[in-house]
Design an enzyme around this catalytic site. Structure first.
Site, PDB file in Angstrom:
ATOM      1  CG  ASP A  32     -28.931 -10.045   8.448  1.00  0.00           C
ATOM      2  OD1 ASP A  32     -30.034 -10.286   7.915  1.00  0.00           O
ATOM      3  OD2 ASP A  32     -28.782  -9.879   9.666  1.00  0.00           O
ATOM      4  CG  ASN A  38     -24.812 -10.010  10.101  1.00  0.00           C
ATOM      5  OD1 ASN A  38     -25.875  -9.824  10.681  1.00  0.00           O
ATOM      6  ND2 ASN A  38     -24.149  -9.041   9.513  1.00  0.00           N
ATOM      7  CB  THR A  79     -20.086  -4.131  12.660  1.00  0.00           C
ATOM      8  OG1 THR A  79     -21.283  -4.592  12.024  1.00  0.00           O
ATOM      9  CG2 THR A  79     -20.300  -4.052  14.161  1.00  0.00           C
ATOM     10  CE  LYS A 139     -23.419  -7.224  12.466  1.00  0.00           C
ATOM     11  NZ  LYS A 139     -23.792  -5.858  12.876  1.00  0.00           N
TER      12      LYS A 139
END
Length: 393
Positions: free
Chosen positions: A204, A191, A239, A188
């Site tokens: 991450d 990140n 997510t 995403k």
């Protein structure tokens, strides 16, 4: 050695060597010992001069500014004492890791960072520990989160050519992770970090999943490798707006989830929103399972090409076995018509569309201002105290 710092010494190749010896953790109990495995010392970076084992401690770094705060831990801009070198230092309190059951996730993140050597994956320079905390010292990416870069663009989106450029760098990073045997699972814009030169890197990796079987890339044709890890996992992670339909169904998922999230990311690059977003979590999941993609009209930039719509549609195929990339991985995605003419080996040498305007290497203008508390100060001060002596009664 570092000027004025008795307990810290520089590696031979600063900025290339990976991990130094971990600082000894005195008085660690069984739970702390488990946490300590996440910060075990590693070897020098492959292909560089071997650095001798050195003791690195928190006192080797001066904390300048809080850059970010997560569920567990904080990230600071730090300066290596006695030099002008600056880094991003992730500090993870052990107690919080144990309480939130994050130990294995941190172990996975360190494993990926310590084994990676790629221009589009954030570089880990050192990992070490004190009695109370774990520390990852990484490159400081002065351009900040790519999400914030998107928010600064008209319509919160990019011209198609810009989206293609950044998607190429993300694609190469995913290809490398898959070659190492990892599924990323949390792609995403938040990140993705932008470096001072405008290139992007993934960061991450705590939701990533590794294969227990060593991956052997298969040569499909000239310059094309099949690199997909053979992992099937049932974890419900990711997510909300990026979660693949097979994750929602809970029947097990493979590295094909990364190609789904890659399609969602590309859609967000182009339209400033995700394709299946609903008013509630259940609405979002319902839209994902329905699988109907609507391409909205672009008001700021020209409409996207047919090839661009086609690659997004194939990346977001609801059947993971029919999804673009599911069979032959990144090489299958690279061969799509939208990427025709891309010189993959030269991407890192091209000038990015967005280049951060920085006044110095310490410039943090692309990071939101955050107020810090004294938690890390207290934990570090406590770690510096000599152990209490035990007296016989």
């Amino acid at each position: 050695s570092v000027t004025g710092v008795q307990t810290c010494a520089l590696p031979i190749c600063l900025g290339q060597s990976k991990d130094m010896s971990a600082a000894a953790a005195a008085g660690a109990g069984a739970t702390s010992a488990e946490v300590a495995a996440a910060a075990a010392a590693g070897a020098a970076h492959p292909g560089t001069a071997t650095a001798p084992k050195m003791k690195i401690t928190p006192q080797c770094f001066k904390r300048l500014k809080l850059l970010g705060r997560g569920d567990v831990g904080r990230v600071y801009l730090v300066q290596l004492v006695g030099t002008d070198k600056c880094y991003a230092m992730k500090v993870l309190p052990k107690k919080e890791m144990v309480e939130r059951k994050k130990v294995k996730r941190v172990q996975t993140e360190r494993e990926i960072l310590s084994s990676s050597n790629h221009p589009f994956i954030v570089t880990l320079h050192w990992s070490f520990q004190s009695v109370n905390c774990l520390y990852f010292v990484m490159d400081f990416c002065a351009g900040g989160e790519f999400f914030r870069a998107l928010q600064r663009q008209p319509g919160h989106c990019l011209p198609e050519s810009w989206a293609k450029f950044y998607s190429c760098e993300v694609l190469l990073a995913l290809e490398y992770l898959h070659m190492l045997g990892f599924i990323y699972r949390d792609l995403k814009p938040e990140n993705i970090l932008m470096t001072s030169t405008g290139h992007i890197v993934l960061t991450d990796f705590d939701l990533s999943k590794g294969s227990t079987v060593q991956l052997t890339p298969q040569v499909l044709e000239k310059s094309m490798l099949h690199t997909e890890p053979g992992i099937i996992t049932n974890s419900f992670v990711g997510t909300e707006e990026y979660i693949a339909p097979e994750v929602i169904k809970g029947f097990g998922h493979t590295s094909a989830v990364d190609w789904w999230t890659f399609g969602i990311l590309l859609f967000e690059f182009l339209f400033g929103t995700t394709p299946f977003r609903g008013k509630t979590r259940d609405d979002t999941f319902g839209h994902i399972l329905d699988g109907e993609i609507h391409f909205p009209e672009r008001t700021v930039y020209p409409q996207i090409s047919k090839q661009c719509k086609d690659i997004i549609s194939h990346l977001l195929h609801p059947d993971p076995q029919k999804r673009l990339g599911a069979t032959h991985g990144a090489c299958e995605v690279k061969k799509h018509a939208w990427y025709k003419g891309i010189k993959w080996e030269l991407i890192r040498n091209q000038e990015p569309p967005i280049v951060p305007q920085l006044s110095s290497k310490y410039d943090t203008r692309y990071f939101a201002p955050l107020a810090d508390d004294d938690l890390i100060d207290r934990l570090e001060a406590e770690a510096m105290k000599p152990p209490k002596k035990l007296h016989r009664s």
